[in-house]
Design a protein around this motif. Sequence first.
Motif, PDB file in Angstrom:
ATOM      1  N   GLY A  39     144.207  65.009 -51.840  1.00  0.00           N
ATOM      2  CA  GLY A  39     145.389  65.493 -50.955  1.00  0.00           C
ATOM      3  C   GLY A  39     146.692  65.956 -51.855  1.00  0.00           C
ATOM      4  N   ARG A  80     133.716  64.628 -45.955  1.00  0.00           N
ATOM      5  CA  ARG A  80     135.116  64.730 -46.632  1.00  0.00           C
ATOM      6  C   ARG A  80     134.599  65.525 -48.017  1.00  0.00           C
ATOM      7  NH1 ARG A  80     139.160  61.518 -49.091  1.00  0.00           N
ATOM      8  NH2 ARG A  80     137.885  59.557 -48.794  1.00  0.00           N
ATOM      9  N   ALA A  82     135.916  74.085 -49.759  1.00  0.00           N
ATOM     10  CA  ALA A  82     137.232  74.662 -49.970  1.00  0.00           C
ATOM     11  C   ALA A  82     137.454  75.341 -51.209  1.00  0.00           C
ATOM     12  CB  ALA A  82     138.357  73.663 -49.636  1.00  0.00           C
ATOM     13  N   VAL A  83     136.975  74.669 -52.292  1.00  0.00           N
ATOM     14  CA  VAL A  83     136.884  75.141 -53.697  1.00  0.00           C
ATOM     15  C   VAL A  83     136.327  76.381 -53.974  1.00  0.00           C
ATOM     16  CG1 VAL A  83     136.731  74.689 -56.167  1.00  0.00           C
ATOM     17  CG2 VAL A  83     137.841  73.024 -54.700  1.00  0.00           C
ATOM     18  N   GLU A  89     145.811  71.748 -56.822  1.00  0.00           N
ATOM     19  CA  GLU A  89     144.952  71.831 -57.676  1.00  0.00           C
ATOM     20  C   GLU A  89     145.729  72.060 -59.049  1.00  0.00           C
ATOM     21  OE1 GLU A  89     142.279  75.079 -56.837  1.00  0.00           O
ATOM     22  OE2 GLU A  89     141.651  74.280 -54.837  1.00  0.00           O
ATOM     23  N   HIS A 127     141.519  68.391 -53.939  1.00  0.00           N
ATOM     24  CA  HIS A 127     141.376  68.295 -52.356  1.00  0.00           C
ATOM     25  C   HIS A 127     140.970  66.918 -51.680  1.00  0.00           C
ATOM     26  CE1 HIS A 127     141.395  72.587 -51.294  1.00  0.00           C
ATOM     27  NE2 HIS A 127     141.254  72.840 -52.553  1.00  0.00           N
ATOM     28  N   ALA A 142     135.753  69.561 -49.277  1.00  0.00           N
ATOM     29  CA  ALA A 142     136.352  69.899 -50.438  1.00  0.00           C
ATOM     30  C   ALA A 142     135.737  70.694 -51.463  1.00  0.00           C
ATOM     31  CB  ALA A 142     136.635  68.540 -51.214  1.00  0.00           C
ATOM     32  N   ARG A 191     139.479  70.473 -59.326  1.00  0.00           N
ATOM     33  CA  ARG A 191     139.947  71.112 -57.945  1.00  0.00           C
ATOM     34  C   ARG A 191     139.315  70.260 -56.824  1.00  0.00           C
ATOM     35  NH1 ARG A 191     141.060  76.902 -58.708  1.00  0.00           N
ATOM     36  NH2 ARG A 191     141.052  77.320 -60.885  1.00  0.00           N
ATOM     37  N   VAL A 192     138.099  69.825 -56.991  1.00  0.00           N
ATOM     38  CA  VAL A 192     137.592  69.224 -55.851  1.00  0.00           C
ATOM     39  C   VAL A 192     138.288  67.870 -55.612  1.00  0.00           C
ATOM     40  CG1 VAL A 192     135.554  67.907 -55.037  1.00  0.00           C
ATOM     41  CG2 VAL A 192     135.225  70.289 -55.819  1.00  0.00           C
TER      42      VAL A 192
END
Length: 573
Positions: free
Chosen positions: A153, A58, A65-66, A156, A150, A62, A146-147
């Motif tokens: 949830g 997970r 995604a960042v 940012e 994510h 994250a 930012r992480v």
Amino acid sequence: MSHDATTATTPGPGTVLHGVGVGRAGVVGPVVQVAGAPAVPADEPGTAPDQVEAVQERVAAAFDAVAAGLRAQADAASGPAVDVLGATAQMADDKALRKQTAAGIAGGSGPVSALDKAVDGFATMFEQAGGYLAERVTDLRSVRDRVVAHVLGVPEPGVPTLTQPSVVVGKDLAPADTATLDVSHVLAIVTELGGPTSHTAIIAGQLGIPCLVRVAGATGLADGTVVAVDAAAGTVEVDPAPEVADAFAQRAEVAAHLAEDHAPGATADGHRVLLLANIGTAEDAERAAAQAVEGSGLFRTEVLFLERETAPTREEQAATYARALRAFGDRKVVIRTLDAGADKPLKFATQPDEENPALGVRGYRLVRTVPDVVTTQLEALGDARRETGLEPWVMAPMIATPGEAHDFAAAARAQGITKVGVMVEIPAAALRADAILAEVDFVSIGSNDLAQYTMATDRLRGELADLIDLWQPAVLDLVAATAAAGQRAGKDVGVCGESASDPLMAVVLTGLGITSLSMAPVAVPAVRYAVKAHTLEQARAVGQAALAADDAPGARAAALAALAPGVADALGI
């Protein structure tokens, strides 16, 4: 580590906050505070052994995604924002940071706690290294926040959507946020942390946005509070009087008028002083070449090397140098060879065990540990010269002795480079400038590092700002000695550090015998005006007034008092 947002308690009308200004503009507008980082759960549960793999996946997702989001922003951006966003995305991809976080999760920590601890470890290491690397802490913490968002949830953190021209205020605005600001709605940027050479400050300067860093109390300004931000004075005034905005408007009119003058740099009686641009990429070269500058006095080639696992090839480098040379055509282009190591580490070259990296293997000293990197760069510069038919001026950083200057000159000339110089940023080089100039064709003074090494003061330590002041008489003495050596040798002595962008200091430097000044292009019009307003004899008088002072404030005050009538008022200094 707490990530709770600061509660705004606005100082009263007329309160003035102080910081370090970047640029010379002044603006008045409402405050918009940057959204704070997501709060870290104080009671975050640990990771159960049977959940380790799932939690690690997970967190890895994250990070992915960042990194993907930052790369997408880079693809849609232009100018300096591209490099900044790309560098921050690479930090989100960093294997060591991910590995440390995963190890913390495996050890039973919750995902956010593990990430927080890993980032704290790297941040401490960066801060101890100082310089460029210390300023990457902002990027690092931006990635963490930012992480974390994510993982939890939640949205940012960052700058909210601006609906009107505003003054953006934050603890330490992330460069990735700065790079994507809607500049049509940004009047100024104000931060409590950061430094004048941080990514955020550099981007703001290139965009022409006034910026103040190290402004204590800035996050106490409530959204909507009207403030006057004066980059030249380094002040933020709460609820300013109407005449403040009028004064800023007059200053803007003067700046616009000054920008219309495209004449070569010179004193009132025709003594030439080249006005040049500092650049870091080929794109910077193309942007700067379209403006009223006489070339580039500093191409920071380390931008090509940073954030890479391996050194760029000879062919890659040659293509970049050739592109920069073509951008300026027959104008002067001074290319500094790799100034890395210590505060600008290279994964493939920096020594891992330096206890005092600012005094270690950096700049030209890389020839002692990774000579191939230095040789390949000189080969690439020779290739660019032959390909374009244009003559680069090539200089080495961190030269301490005439012997080093001799060796570098020989290596550069072996590649067909005919204009060879060195940086004067170590006091020893200034003290032995005559001997060094006997070996090379020119020298360029890096005033930021010269001040740092002369005063034994980290230039990023805000509490030591009085010592690192570029007006310190000891620093001016070394500048004057180097310029005098250049006059005796009949060779060019330029300045490419922060000093060159200050119109008042530019007059002093001209009077001391400096032959070229290199700066951010946005600073050129004011410097051109200040130099042009004085004869060489008048500039010499301003320079001598500064040299005669006992301390930095006295040197600046003496120079200001000696300026030609009307110049200080016209420039707002």
